[in-house]
Design a protein around this motif. Structure first.
Motif, PDB file in Angstrom:
ATOM      1  N   GLY A 130      34.313  44.997  42.520  1.00 34.60           N
ATOM      2  CA  GLY A 130      34.428  43.877  43.465  1.00 34.60           C
ATOM      3  C   GLY A 130      33.134  43.098  43.661  1.00 34.60           C
ATOM      4  N   GLN A 161      39.689  49.311  50.965  1.00 37.58           N
ATOM      5  CA  GLN A 161      38.583  48.834  51.820  1.00 37.58           C
ATOM      6  C   GLN A 161      38.567  49.644  53.120  1.00 37.58           C
ATOM      7  N   SER A 181      37.290  48.425  44.426  1.00 37.97           N
ATOM      8  CA  SER A 181      38.211  47.724  43.536  1.00 37.97           C
ATOM      9  C   SER A 181      38.843  48.722  42.580  1.00 37.97           C
ATOM     10  N   THR A 182      40.041  48.380  42.118  1.00 39.85           N
ATOM     11  CA  THR A 182      40.684  49.246  41.127  1.00 39.85           C
ATOM     12  C   THR A 182      40.134  48.944  39.730  1.00 39.85           C
ATOM     13  N   GLY A 183      39.351  47.900  39.640  1.00 41.12           N
ATOM     14  CA  GLY A 183      38.730  47.552  38.356  1.00 41.12           C
ATOM     15  C   GLY A 183      37.358  48.181  38.224  1.00 41.12           C
ATOM     16  N   ASN A 216      40.735  37.703  42.494  1.00 43.75           N
ATOM     17  CA  ASN A 216      40.353  36.648  41.541  1.00 43.75           C
ATOM     18  C   ASN A 216      38.911  36.193  41.746  1.00 43.75           C
ATOM     19  N   PRO A 233      38.267  43.126  49.657  1.00 47.99           N
ATOM     20  CA  PRO A 233      38.821  43.263  48.300  1.00 47.99           C
ATOM     21  C   PRO A 233      38.404  42.044  47.485  1.00 47.99           C
ATOM     22  N   GLU A 234      38.357  42.217  46.193  1.00 49.57           N
ATOM     23  CA  GLU A 234      38.086  41.068  45.334  1.00 49.57           C
ATOM     24  C   GLU A 234      39.412  40.561  44.798  1.00 49.57           C
TER      25      GLU A 234
HETATM   26  C1  LIG Z   1      45.843  38.854  43.881  1.00 48.86           C
HETATM   27  C2  LIG Z   1      44.925  39.937  43.388  1.00 48.86           C
HETATM   28  C3  LIG Z   1      43.793  39.605  42.701  1.00 48.86           C
HETATM   29  C4  LIG Z   1      42.904  40.599  42.292  1.00 48.86           C
HETATM   30  N1  LIG Z   1      41.753  40.248  41.676  1.00 48.86           N
HETATM   31  C5  LIG Z   1      40.850  41.193  41.348  1.00 48.86           C
HETATM   32  C6  LIG Z   1      39.575  40.824  40.831  1.00 48.86           C
HETATM   33  O1  LIG Z   1      39.267  39.669  40.648  1.00 48.86           O
HETATM   34  N2  LIG Z   1      38.697  41.818  40.559  1.00 48.86           N
HETATM   35  C7  LIG Z   1      38.991  43.137  40.788  1.00 48.86           C
HETATM   36  O2  LIG Z   1      38.153  43.988  40.524  1.00 48.86           O
HETATM   37  N3  LIG Z   1      40.191  43.511  41.284  1.00 48.86           N
HETATM   38  C8  LIG Z   1      41.122  42.569  41.563  1.00 48.86           C
HETATM   39  N4  LIG Z   1      42.317  42.930  42.118  1.00 48.86           N
HETATM   40  C9  LIG Z   1      42.615  44.363  42.319  1.00 48.86           C
HETATM   41  C10 LIG Z   1      42.064  44.839  43.651  1.00 48.86           C
HETATM   42  O3  LIG Z   1      40.742  45.307  43.453  1.00 48.86           O
HETATM   43  C11 LIG Z   1      42.913  45.977  44.201  1.00 48.86           C
HETATM   44  O4  LIG Z   1      44.237  45.539  44.385  1.00 48.86           O
HETATM   45  C12 LIG Z   1      42.353  46.558  45.477  1.00 48.86           C
HETATM   46  O5  LIG Z   1      42.990  47.784  45.716  1.00 48.86           O
HETATM   47  C13 LIG Z   1      42.576  45.628  46.677  1.00 48.86           C
HETATM   48  O6  LIG Z   1      41.969  46.146  47.836  1.00 48.86           O
HETATM   49  P1  LIG Z   1      42.733  47.015  48.951  1.00 48.86           P
HETATM   50  O7  LIG Z   1      43.104  48.327  48.319  1.00 48.86           O
HETATM   51  O8  LIG Z   1      41.741  47.175  50.041  1.00 48.86           O
HETATM   52  O9  LIG Z   1      43.961  46.260  49.389  1.00 48.86           O
HETATM   53  C14 LIG Z   1      43.217  41.951  42.536  1.00 48.86           C
HETATM   54  C15 LIG Z   1      44.386  42.276  43.226  1.00 48.86           C
HETATM   55  C16 LIG Z   1      45.225  41.287  43.662  1.00 48.86           C
HETATM   56  C17 LIG Z   1      46.464  41.667  44.451  1.00 48.86           C
END
Ligand SMILES: Cc1cc2nc3c(=O)[nH]c(=O)nc-3n(C[C@H](O)[C@H](O)[C@H](O)COP(=O)(O)O)c2cc1C
Length: 212
Positions: free
Chosen positions: A144, A32, A138-140, A97, A94-95
């Motif tokens: 997000g 983010q 998002s990594t998915g 859950n 971030p998303e």
């Molecule tokens: C507790 C948790 C829940 C997550 N849930 C989702 C989700 O629902 N959908 C999604 O696309 N990514 C999900 N992720 C992956 C995040 O997109 C990924 O960790 C992202 O890099 C978080 O943002 P940041 O890099 O800014 O910290 C989740 C990650 C964590 C730690």
């Protein structure tokens, strides 16, 4: 208690709009935060940027028992000032859950609560009427998008003017080159266009406020 001295310099009415950028992740290597840095590079000198960092926020989990803590209140007042001083907001969440991060929600809860805690802020909802652009990386593969629905609901409830545009980066890890995001031409152009449109909205609402 005194208001904290504004950390933001005053500016002329005709200067560029001020944007507050808020990353909803505490992580040092946050996507983010990387995305917001990308926005800053795209915006260039078109806006005055105020980037909110986790160190600036540093608030405990919301607890009404802490509302009278001078230390906590001083922090909340400082943050309220930064939201209030912004002509527009960009929030990258971030998303987690399918929802926004608890850190983002917690920060918003504290800032939104100030008018109820301190009578000097009684009629000062720092979010009301503020244009807001939402983003997520998002990594998915969904980018997000579900978390942003949740963010849209929270910030609309608070009175922000959440623009229809939003920016979702999917598979974020695959878009990094030398610790920066590098997007393919089409997506880079999409981001530029969204930011341009957002700045136009911010400028027009700012002019309308000044004229009112
Ligand atoms: C507790 C948790 C829940 C997550 N849930 C989702 C989700 O629902 N959908 C999604 O696309 N990514 C999900 N992720 C992956 C995040 O997109 C990924 O960790 C992202 O890099 C978080 O943002 P940041 O890099 O800014 O910290 C989740 C990650 C964590 C730690």
């Amino acid at each position: 208690m005194q208001d904290q001295a504004p950390a933001i310099p005053d500016r002329r009415v005709d200067s560029v709009p001020r944007l507050l950028l808020f990353s909803g992740s505490l992580r040092r290597e946050s996507h983010q935060s990387r995305l917001l840095r990308h926005f800053v590079s795209v915006l260039g000198s078109a806006c005055d940027i105020d980037m909110l960092t986790p160190a600036d926020v540093d608030l405990p989990l919301f607890d009404q028992d802490l509302e009278q803590s001078e230390l906590v209140l001083a922090k909340v007042i400082g943050l309220h000032h930064r939201f209030e001083s912004a002509d527009g907001l960009i929030v990258a969440s971030p998303e987690y859950n399918g929802h926004v991060s608890s850190y983002l929600k917690n920060t918003v809860d504290w800032v939104s609560r100030l008018p109820r805690i301190d009578s000097r802020y009684a009629a000062r909802n720092a979010f009301h009427g503020r244009p807001l652009l939402l983003a997520s990386a998002s990594t998915g593969w969904t980018g997000g998008i579900l978390g942003l629905q949740n963010a849209r609901s929270i910030f609309s409830y608070l009175g922000c003017t959440v623009v229809a545009d939003q920016i979702c980066v999917s598979d974020a890890e695959q878009c990094i080159v030398d610790d920066r995001f590098r997007f393919h031409d089409g997506f880079a152009e999409h981001i530029e266009n969204v930011l341009k449109r957002f700045v136009t909205v911010v400028e027009s609402l700012r002019s309308a406020r000044a004229a009112a």
